[in-house]
Design a protein around this motif. Sequence first.
Motif, PDB file in Angstrom:
ATOM      1  N   GLU A  63       0.792  -1.221   0.000  1.00 56.99           N
ATOM      2  CA  GLU A  63       0.000   0.000   0.000  1.00 56.99           C
ATOM      3  C   GLU A  63       0.833   1.285   0.000  1.00 56.99           C
ATOM      4  OE1 GLU A  63      -3.090   0.299  -0.517  1.00 56.99           O
ATOM      5  OE2 GLU A  63      -3.756  -1.776  -0.332  1.00 56.99           O
ATOM      6  N   PHE A  66       3.983   3.513  -3.839  1.00 53.82           N
ATOM      7  CA  PHE A  66       4.245   4.765  -4.550  1.00 53.82           C
ATOM      8  C   PHE A  66       5.415   5.537  -3.944  1.00 53.82           C
ATOM      9  CE2 PHE A  66       1.639   6.402  -1.126  1.00 53.82           C
ATOM     10  CZ  PHE A  66       2.023   7.720  -0.949  1.00 53.82           C
ATOM     11  N   ALA A 251      -2.310   3.835   0.285  1.00 55.25           N
ATOM     12  CA  ALA A 251      -2.871   3.852  -1.069  1.00 55.25           C
ATOM     13  C   ALA A 251      -4.351   3.491  -1.100  1.00 55.25           C
ATOM     14  CB  ALA A 251      -2.092   2.903  -1.970  1.00 55.25           C
ATOM     15  N   ARG A 254      -7.008   5.621  -2.951  1.00 53.41           N
ATOM     16  CA  ARG A 254      -7.444   5.498  -4.348  1.00 53.41           C
ATOM     17  C   ARG A 254      -8.846   4.888  -4.440  1.00 53.41           C
ATOM     18  NH1 ARG A 254      -1.815   4.983  -4.967  1.00 53.41           N
ATOM     19  NH2 ARG A 254      -1.032   6.341  -6.643  1.00 53.41           N
ATOM     20  N   ASN A 276      -0.758   9.322   1.963  1.00 51.05           N
ATOM     21  CA  ASN A 276      -1.580   9.253   0.751  1.00 51.05           C
ATOM     22  C   ASN A 276      -1.560  10.532  -0.084  1.00 51.05           C
ATOM     23  OD1 ASN A 276      -3.343  11.014   2.138  1.00 51.05           O
ATOM     24  ND2 ASN A 276      -4.620   9.335   2.856  1.00 51.05           N
ATOM     25  N   ALA A 278      -0.562  12.168  -2.867  1.00 49.22           N
ATOM     26  CA  ALA A 278       0.047  11.656  -4.083  1.00 49.22           C
ATOM     27  C   ALA A 278      -0.598  12.287  -5.302  1.00 49.22           C
ATOM     28  CB  ALA A 278      -0.112  10.134  -4.144  1.00 49.22           C
ATOM     29  N   ASN A 279       0.024  12.082  -6.440  1.00 48.80           N
ATOM     30  CA  ASN A 279      -0.497  12.537  -7.719  1.00 48.80           C
ATOM     31  C   ASN A 279      -1.606  11.575  -8.158  1.00 48.80           C
ATOM     32  OD1 ASN A 279      -0.961  12.990 -10.459  1.00 48.80           O
ATOM     33  ND2 ASN A 279       1.187  13.346 -10.944  1.00 48.80           N
ATOM     34  N   TYR A 280      -2.842  12.066  -8.189  1.00 51.80           N
ATOM     35  CA  TYR A 280      -3.981  11.223  -8.567  1.00 51.80           C
ATOM     36  C   TYR A 280      -4.520  11.571  -9.961  1.00 51.80           C
ATOM     37  CZ  TYR A 280      -4.059   9.793  -3.667  1.00 51.80           C
ATOM     38  OH  TYR A 280      -3.723   9.284  -2.435  1.00 51.80           O
ATOM     39  N   ASP A 283      -5.710   8.573 -11.616  1.00 59.22           N
ATOM     40  CA  ASP A 283      -6.608   7.719 -10.825  1.00 59.22           C
ATOM     41  C   ASP A 283      -8.021   8.282 -10.690  1.00 59.22           C
ATOM     42  OD1 ASP A 283      -4.544   5.696  -9.731  1.00 59.22           O
ATOM     43  OD2 ASP A 283      -3.671   7.634  -9.207  1.00 59.22           O
ATOM     44  N   ASP A 320       6.846  11.335  -8.301  1.00 64.46           N
ATOM     45  CA  ASP A 320       6.614  11.759  -6.929  1.00 64.46           C
ATOM     46  C   ASP A 320       7.967  11.787  -6.226  1.00 64.46           C
ATOM     47  OD1 ASP A 320       6.004  11.441  -3.972  1.00 64.46           O
ATOM     48  OD2 ASP A 320       3.974  11.598  -4.754  1.00 64.46           O
ATOM     49  N   THR A 414      -3.410  16.850  -9.255  1.00 67.33           N
ATOM     50  CA  THR A 414      -2.039  16.971  -8.743  1.00 67.33           C
ATOM     51  C   THR A 414      -2.082  17.992  -7.619  1.00 67.33           C
ATOM     52  OG1 THR A 414      -1.449  18.731 -10.289  1.00 67.33           O
ATOM     53  CG2 THR A 414      -1.072  16.452 -11.005  1.00 67.33           C
TER      54      THR A 414
END
Length: 419
Positions: A63, A66, A251, A254, A276, A278-280, A283, A320, A414
């Motif tokens: 998890e 990333f 993670a 997501r 968490n 993060a660049n989604y 996603d 990232d 982002t």
Amino acid sequence: MGVFTTASSRRSRSLTSVLSGIAVLGASALVLSACAPTESAEPNGPAEDLTLKIGTILPQSGELAFLGPPEEAGVALAVQEINEADLGITVEAIYRDSGDTTTDTATVSVTDLLSQDVSAIVGAASSGVSLTVIDQIVAAGVVQFSPANTSPAFTTYDDDNLYWRTAPSDLLQGEVLGNLIAEDGAATLGLLVLNDAYGTGLAEAVSATFEAAGGEVVAEELFNEGDTSFDAQISALTAAAPDAIAVITFAQARVVVPSLVGAGYPGNQLYFVDGNLANYSEDFEPGLVEGAKGTLPGLDISTLGNFQDRLLEVDADLADFSYAAESYDAVILLALAALAAGSTEGADIAAQLQEVSGGSGDGEKATDFASAAAIILDGGVVDYDGPSGPITFDENGDPTEATIGIYQYLADNTYERIN
């Protein structure tokens, strides 16, 4: 900027002084040990060149996968620059997976690394994973140095002085996030929390700060790593209708974030954390979390000169950069401590880590390995500050200075730093 200093024994620590915006405190570190010292080695540098073997247990799966690429890139860059400096020490790195707490990957990896006589192991990223292997590493006399563990549990852990970290305790991140949510005008708060040392420790700090600011926590829903359904937790949170929800996950975000928004909760009222943030963009649908905020320890990497470019030379696919600087500094500090000790024994390295970080209070400042190593080899004491910022370890292996950045999501999912 909020500044925290720590003064503590292995059994206690007090936090003092908070200012505003970004915050500063103690963080994380890790550990090394390997080749035996020569009999003629001197305290201020080795009598002959040292070979330092380190292992990593950073997340290649699970998890937190990333975080693996930026952390491993930070390690690789440090190893490359130490070896290119050719100043009395050569570092060899062996990369292994930590997985997450649903597997025994970390135990298998640690067993393998110890069989190869490493002096230190960098990792894990997950506090929960580190707690599954710390006793095994300490029993072997090897340093464990984490770039990303934030659980307060490590401050007083019985680790024979062998556990260190360059990331700040969640006592700090929780305070920054709790105050941020209150300052944004929320009167009520819900929390979705990973049920492990990281999640529950951070949730406790966020809740305490938010309530101290006059807010009310109206719902807190736990889940376990490995869970695949979050319907019950999402139903309970949306039923409570809090002004804000802190998503304290890895993670799993997501899955749970689109589900929360799909259930009618506004995406811009969500708050993310280092596990968490993060660049989604690949996603989530555009705009899903636009306006949402989050916290992440560390300086803004885009302001660190050419450090980001150097990382991209190691791994051109990095998208990232979370905890890359902390991973880099962990390896640099291990190498400097080995040079100062004239040894690659784990206990000898650990005995010098506080000093080379500036914790002794009388070192000469240096911001790169070559200049720091030169100070040691000239018989001096170094105070190293790297791309993760001032470190200055206390006797618990926690940094007494660190920075928590505040970030906000854009329309493309982002994020950018806003404070």
